[in-house]
Design an enzyme around this catalytic site. Structure first.
Site, PDB file in Angstrom:
ATOM      1  N   TYR A  75     -36.146  31.518 -25.647  1.00  0.00           N
ATOM      2  CA  TYR A  75     -35.819  30.653 -24.504  1.00  0.00           C
ATOM      3  C   TYR A  75     -34.593  31.206 -23.773  1.00  0.00           C
ATOM      4  CZ  TYR A  75     -33.851  26.666 -21.997  1.00  0.00           C
ATOM      5  OH  TYR A  75     -33.304  25.866 -21.031  1.00  0.00           O
ATOM      6  N   THR A  95     -28.964  28.349 -18.771  1.00  0.00           N
ATOM      7  CA  THR A  95     -28.667  27.560 -19.972  1.00  0.00           C
ATOM      8  C   THR A  95     -27.536  28.170 -20.775  1.00  0.00           C
ATOM      9  OG1 THR A  95     -29.559  26.998 -22.149  1.00  0.00           O
ATOM     10  CG2 THR A  95     -30.565  28.862 -21.067  1.00  0.00           C
TER      11      THR A  95
END
Ligand code: UD1
Length: 333
Positions: A143, A119
């Site tokens: 995350y 990501t």
């Protein structure tokens, strides 16, 4: 073409299901591992689906053996940034520890190719708003950290063994299969395009703009929105690259230019043919003003050429899918 199976973890989820569909259309053999925590059986269509966790060592080992798995694409993960802040161990558990388990099983089984869903969150807030693969990595939420730790495991394992991997760092994924077979079906979605489409169709009352005082052209956040079909294709090209002997590598997945929140909302309203009910709210914690990919490396190394670099097409496919979900919500079956 190789006879082996490609294991796609999270293949019943949003991005994974689009990749599975493309792999199958190219005649590749695929088996999905998905625990259906956020994915849907229907999204797997007619592909072999094993229901279970990537952290289940016995299951994964058996699956790799029984299905003669030679390559793995690893999508299964938790992806909600605010939840990762309130429940970090859930993210380190699934996104990092389960990835470690999967890698251990792959190593024992002799899997040679591994493609990992990472990501843009690994960059945190890059100074210029544009991230290259060698921009310093500085995630600002669990995350992003949980994904970065998996990148590091892959780096080290590939250095120590004959595994070769590709890390794909996704920017803002949006849109759905242009033929309307599958799409973004996440419940309680937080992603802007999904939320805006739901508001356009009356599934929710309104859509919020989180911050209109950023130092951007119209004051709202700017992101690099990439159509899920182009992103899916990057995975197929990454696998071709590894199968042809390419060295382990990391690629940004974005178009290299961005749209503001307001531009996205304007497009949703225009494609839907009705104004949106918009509410301006304060900035959301942890949001960078601008986050855009420098996407040169994937173009030059993989020869990736996007087909859907067009906000109108992205929004139209997302709206089309949302209408389909309204007519037949398979999630309740
Ligand atoms: C998404 C990804 C993240 C990735 C990042 C790359 C998920 C859950 N998040 O986060 O992993 O690192 O892209 O750029 O996949 N916004 C609103 N109103 C809304 C929702 C969003 O104004 O209701 C704004 C946000 O403040 C932001 C933009 O829209 O400026 C995009 O937000 P969102 O769709 O949530 O994605 P990211 O937070 O960028």
């Amino acid at each position: 073409m190789s006879e082996y199976n490609i294991l796609v973890t999270g293949g019943a989820g949003y991005i994974g299901s689009h990749v599975v569909q493309q792999l199958r259309s190219k005649g590749r053999n695929v088996v999905i591992l998905d625990n259906l925590s956020t994915g849907f059986r229907q999204a797997a269509q007619d592909t072999d689906l094993v229901i279970g966790d990537t952290g289940d060592k016995a299951l994964v080992s058996q699956l790799l053996k029984d299905h003669n798995v030679g390559a793995v694409m690893h999508f299964a993960a938790h992806t909600i940034v605010p939840e990762s802040v309130s429940d970090p161990l859930k993210y380190y558990g699934n996104n990092t520890c389960c990835t470690r388990n999967l890698l251990e099983c792959c190593s024992a089984h002799g899997v040679k190719h591994f493609i990992f869903s990472s990501t843009a969150a690994v960059y945190g807030i890059p100074a210029t708003g544009v991230a290259r693969e060698d921009t310093p990595l500085n995630p600002i939420n669990p995350y992003g950290s949980s994904k970065l730790m998996s990148e590091w495991m892959l780096r080290d394992l590939s250095a120590a063994t004959d595994l070769a991997h590709v890390v794909l760092r996704y920017f803002n994924v949006a849109g759905s299969d242009p033929k309307g077979r599958i799409g973004q079906s996440t419940r309680k979605a937080t992603l802007l395009t999904k939320v805006a489409c739901e508001a356009a169709l009356g599934i929710r009352d309104q859509v919020a703009i989180f911050g209109s005082d950023y130092a951007t052209p119209d004051g709202t956040g700017v992101r690099d929105y990439i159509h899920v079909e182009d992103l899916a294709n990057a995975h197929l090209m990454a696998l071709d690259y590894l199968e042809q002997g390419g060295a382990s590598n990391t690629f940004n997945c974005g178009y290299g230019h961005g749209y503001s929140v307001r531009e996205v909302l304007d497009m949703v309203a225009r494609v839907n043919g009705a104004p949106l009910n918009i509410k301006e709210l304060p900035r959301r914690a942890g949001d960078p003003p601008t986050l855009i990919a420098d996407a040169e490396r994937i173009r030059t190394t993989l020869g990736w050429r996007p087909q859907y670099d067009d906000l109108e097409q992205i929004v139209a496919s997302a709206l089309h899918w949302e209408r389909k979900l309204m007519q037949n919500d398979f999630r309740n079956q």
